[in-house]
Design a protein around this motif. Sequence first.
Motif, PDB file in Angstrom:
ATOM      1  N   UNK A 178       0.702  -1.293   0.141  1.00 46.31           N
ATOM      2  CA  UNK A 178       0.088   0.047   0.075  1.00 46.31           C
ATOM      3  C   UNK A 178       0.881   1.196  -0.061  1.00 46.31           C
ATOM      4  N   UNK A 179       0.658   2.289  -0.744  1.00 48.19           N
ATOM      5  CA  UNK A 179       1.127   3.671  -0.770  1.00 48.19           C
ATOM      6  C   UNK A 179       0.073   4.675  -0.679  1.00 48.19           C
ATOM      7  N   UNK A 180       0.687   5.634  -0.705  1.00 49.94           N
ATOM      8  CA  UNK A 180      -0.049   6.959  -0.369  1.00 49.94           C
ATOM      9  C   UNK A 180      -1.145   7.103  -1.384  1.00 49.94           C
ATOM     10  N   UNK A 181      -1.122   6.341  -2.747  1.00 45.56           N
ATOM     11  CA  UNK A 181      -1.913   6.407  -3.789  1.00 45.56           C
ATOM     12  C   UNK A 181      -3.356   5.690  -3.385  1.00 45.56           C
ATOM     13  N   UNK A 221      -1.662   3.870   7.616  1.00 50.88           N
ATOM     14  CA  UNK A 221      -2.041   4.283   8.957  1.00 50.88           C
ATOM     15  C   UNK A 221      -2.045   5.868   8.992  1.00 50.88           C
ATOM     16  N   UNK A 222      -1.050   6.572   8.252  1.00 47.50           N
ATOM     17  CA  UNK A 222      -0.747   7.998   8.426  1.00 47.50           C
ATOM     18  C   UNK A 222      -1.932   8.534   7.862  1.00 47.50           C
ATOM     19  N   UNK A 223      -2.815   8.041   6.990  1.00 47.27           N
ATOM     20  CA  UNK A 223      -4.205   8.870   6.718  1.00 47.27           C
ATOM     21  C   UNK A 223      -5.096   9.275   7.833  1.00 47.27           C
ATOM     22  N   UNK A 252      -8.497  13.555  10.381  1.00 51.38           N
ATOM     23  CA  UNK A 252      -8.970  14.090  11.610  1.00 51.38           C
ATOM     24  C   UNK A 252      -8.496  15.580  11.178  1.00 51.38           C
ATOM     25  N   UNK A 253      -7.431  16.123  10.382  1.00 52.88           N
ATOM     26  CA  UNK A 253      -7.055  17.381  10.001  1.00 52.88           C
ATOM     27  C   UNK A 253      -8.240  17.914   9.144  1.00 52.88           C
ATOM     28  N   UNK A 254      -8.464  16.909   8.267  1.00 47.54           N
ATOM     29  CA  UNK A 254      -9.644  17.326   7.294  1.00 47.54           C
ATOM     30  C   UNK A 254     -11.141  18.066   8.034  1.00 47.54           C
ATOM     31  N   UNK A 255     -11.365  17.082   8.885  1.00 52.43           N
ATOM     32  CA  UNK A 255     -12.545  17.205   9.760  1.00 52.43           C
ATOM     33  C   UNK A 255     -12.298  18.567  10.481  1.00 52.43           C
ATOM     34  N   UNK A 312     -19.132  12.145   7.326  1.00 48.48           N
ATOM     35  CA  UNK A 312     -19.589  11.072   6.684  1.00 48.48           C
ATOM     36  C   UNK A 312     -18.224  10.619   5.690  1.00 48.48           C
ATOM     37  N   UNK A 313     -17.664  11.511   5.052  1.00 52.88           N
ATOM     38  CA  UNK A 313     -16.744  11.243   4.127  1.00 52.88           C
ATOM     39  C   UNK A 313     -15.549  10.631   5.036  1.00 52.88           C
ATOM     40  N   UNK A 314     -15.183  11.336   5.896  1.00 54.25           N
ATOM     41  CA  UNK A 314     -14.094  10.805   6.799  1.00 54.25           C
ATOM     42  C   UNK A 314     -14.357   9.420   7.462  1.00 54.25           C
TER      43      UNK A 314
END
Length: 186
Positions: free
Chosen positions: A61-64, A147-149, A154-157, A121-123
Motif C-alpha cells: 500500500x502506498x499513499x495512492x 495508517x498515516x491517513x 482528522x485534520x480535514x474534519x 460522513x466522508x471521513x
Amino acid sequence: MILAAIIACEIGFWVAILAGLCARYLLHRPRLGAVLLALVPVIDLLLLALVTVDLLGGATASWHHGLAAVYIGLSVAYGRRMVQWADLRFRHRFASGPPPVRLTGWEHTRACWGNVLRTLLAVGIAAGLLAAMIAIVGDAGRTAALAGYFSILAVILAIDVLYAASYTIWPKRPGLAPSTLAERGA
C-alpha cells in the motif's frame, strides 16, 4: 497505477455529470441524462475494485491507496451535492432556469454545518475503507502508508469544523447587488 486510476475516475466523474446534463438539457432526453448521471457512483465502485485487486495481488500500500480511500469517501458524501450544484448552473445557463442563489447570514452558516456532517460522513467512509484495506492485507509492513491517513482525516474534519465555526461567529454578510457595484464604478 492507482494514481492513474484516481485521475481517470475524477475525469470520468465530471464527464458523466457533463454528459448527463447535456443529455437532459441540450438534447431534451431526461431519461438518458438520468442514466448517465447514475454512472457517477459506478465510477467509485470501479476505483474501489481496482484498489482491492491491487492490494490482494500483493502490492504494498502506498499513499495512492490512501488517497483513493479519501477520494471515495468524499465522492460518496459530496457526490450528490456536486451533481446538484452543476445541475443548477447548467439549467440556468442552458435551460432558462433560475440563477444560483448565494447564501448569506445564518442560511450560509447552516449550510456550512451541513457540510461538516457531510465531511464527517466522508471521513467515516474513508476511515472504514482504510481499516478494511489494512485488515484485508493483514501485513503491517505492507500497509504502513495507510495508517498515516487517519491523522490526515482528522485534520480535514478539524478544518471543516473551524470553517463552519468561523461563520457561526462571523456570519457571511450579503454582498452588494450588481447594480450597486456598477453605480460605484467597480
